[in-house]
Design an enzyme around this catalytic site. Structure first.
Site: not given
Ligand code: ADE
Ligand code: ZN
Length: 335
Positions: A16, A194, A197, A275-276
Site C-alpha cells: 500500500h 484482501h 487476513e 504490505d505497509d
Molecule cells: N490497508 C493497508 N494495509 C492493510 C491490511 N494489511 N489489511 C487491510 N487493509 C489494509
Molecule cells: Zn494489505
C-alpha cells in the site's frame, strides 16, 4: 544470506503506497502543508506503532495519510518507495492506493493518481522497474461509494491495471462488493481482494467465487480449510502473503508460527510482500530475512518465492520471461 536476499531479483505484489509513508516524510509533508499532527516528534509517532490488531493499525494509517495533499506529495511518497525497490533489486511492482482515503478529505482523484503515475513512469525510464497500479475500495465504506470511485477512475483506466479491496475485514465480507467488482471486471480491470487476513477461510472462497478475483491478498487463514488449500494449489491461485505485517498485527503470535512455508510445501503459489513497510518495520528484503530467521527458510525456498512473484504478477508474457531469465541468471550458481 542477507546480501543474497537483498540481491535476489524480486517482484512486490502487495504494497500500500500510503503504508510506505515513513515518519520522516510524514512529518516533512505535515510541515509543508501545515497539517497539525497529534505527535510532538518522529520518535513519539514511531512509539505509537504498537498494534493489537488490524483496526489499531488502520486508525493510525488513515490519520497519517492526511498529510498527503498535493500531486507532488503523492509523487514524493511513491518515489521514496521506488528508491527502496531499486536498492533491493525489485524488478516489478503492483502497488495499491486507496483513492477514498483522499477523496473523502476533498483531495481530487486526479491529484493522487497523477502524482503516483508520474513516479511509476519515471521508475520505468530511470531504473527499468515495471509496474501496474491497483486501486483499492475501502470495505468499511458502502457499495455506492465504491461505484462512485470506479466512476472517478474511468478517465484514468490507462493508468490502472486492477482493483482491490482492503481495510477492516471483520464485518465486511466480500459479497457486499459483488456488483462493483463485476462492473470493474467488465471494464477490463483485473481484480484482487484482501481475504483471510483476520477474517475466516470462507472469505477467501467468497472472494474467488463471488468477486472472481485473480489473486488473493494475505489468505493465510485458508490453512483452516484443507479443501481450500488443495483448490488454491490446483487452480494456481496466488496468495500475496505479508509476514512482518501478520506478526505486527498479531495474526500470528510469532514468526515461528507463520504458515507461509507450510503452504509453499503444500503447493500453494505464495509470494512474499511488505504490505505497509513504514508501519511494520521492514521492506521486502526484511520480510525475506524474517522468514529465514524465524522459519529457517532456505535459499531454494527464497528462490521459489521470488519465482512465484514473477509468475503470478500481472506483467505481460514478455516481461515475465525477461524477469524469470534474470532470476535464473542470478541464482543458477547457488544451487
Ligand atoms: N490497508 C493497508 N494495509 C492493510 C491490511 N494489511 N489489511 C487491510 N487493509 C489494509
Ligand atoms: Zn494489505
Amino acid at each position: 544470506m542477507d546480501q543474497f536476499l537483498n540481491d535476489l531479483p524480486k517482484a512486490e505484489l502487495h504494497l500500500h503506497l500510503e503504508g510506505s509513508l515513513e515518519p520522516e516524510l510524514l512529518f516533512a509533508l505535515g510541515e509543508r502543508n501545515a497539517v497539525e499532527l497529534p505527535y510532538a516528534s518522529i520518535e513519539q509517532l514511531r512509539e505509537a506503532y504498537d498494534f493489537g490488531n488490524l483496526q489499531d493499525f488502520l486508525d493510525l494509517y488513515y490519520q497519517g495519510a492526511a498529510v498527503l495533499q498535493t500531486e507532488q506529495d503523492f509523487y514524493d511518497l511513491t518515489w521514496a518507495y521506488i528508491e527502496r525497490c531499486k536498492a533491493e533489486n525489485i524488478l516489478h511492482i503492483e502497488p495499491f492506493f486507496d483513492p477514498q482515503t483522499h477523496t473523502d478529505r476533498g483531495i481530487p482523484f486526479a491529484t493522487a493518481i497523477n502524482g503516483i503515475s508520474r513516479a511509476l513512469e519515471q521508475a520505468e525510464t530511470a531504473y527499468g522497474i515495471s509496474s501496474g497500479l491497483i486501486m483499492c475500495f475501502l470495505r468499511h465504506l458502502s457499495e455506492d461509494a465504491a461505484f462512485e470511485t470506479l466512476q472517478q477512475a474511468e478517465p484514468y483506466l490507462d493508468k490502472i491495471i486492477g482493483i482491490g479491496l482492503d481495510s477492516s475485514e471483520k464485518g465486511h465480507p466480500p459479497a457486499k462488493f459483488e456488483r462493483v467488482f463485476a462492473k470493474a471486471r467488465a471494464m477490463g480491470l483485473l481484480a484482487v481482494a484482501h481475504a483471510g487476513e483476520e477474517g475466516p477461510a470462507q472469505n477467501v472462497i467468497d472472494a474467488l467465487d463471488i468477486l472472481k478475483v485473480d489473486r488473493i491478498d494475505h489468505g493465510v487463514r485458508a490453512i483452516d480449510d484443507p479443501e481450500l488449500i488443495q483448490r488454491l494449489a490446483r487452480e494456481e491461485i496466488a496468495l500475496t502473503v505479508c509476514p512482518l505485517s501478520n506478526t505486527r498485527l498479531k495474526v500470528f503470535d510469532d514468526m515461528s508460527q507463520h504458515n507461509i512455508l507450510q503452504m509453499l510445501e503444500q503447493g500453494v503459489k505464495v509470494t512474499v510482500n511488505s504490505d505497509d513497510p513504514a508501519y511494520f518495520g521492514g521492506y521486502l528484503t526484511e520480510n525475506f530475512i524474517a522468514l529465514e530467521k524465524g522459519l529457517g527458510m532456505t535459499r531454494e525456498q527464497a528462490v521459489e518465492l521470488a519465482r512465484n512473484s514473477f509468475e503470478y504478477s500481472f506483467a505481460n508474457k514478455e516481461r515475465k520471461a525477461e524477469m524469470l531469465f534474470e532470476l535464473d541468471r542470478r541464482t543458477s550458481s547457488t544451487r
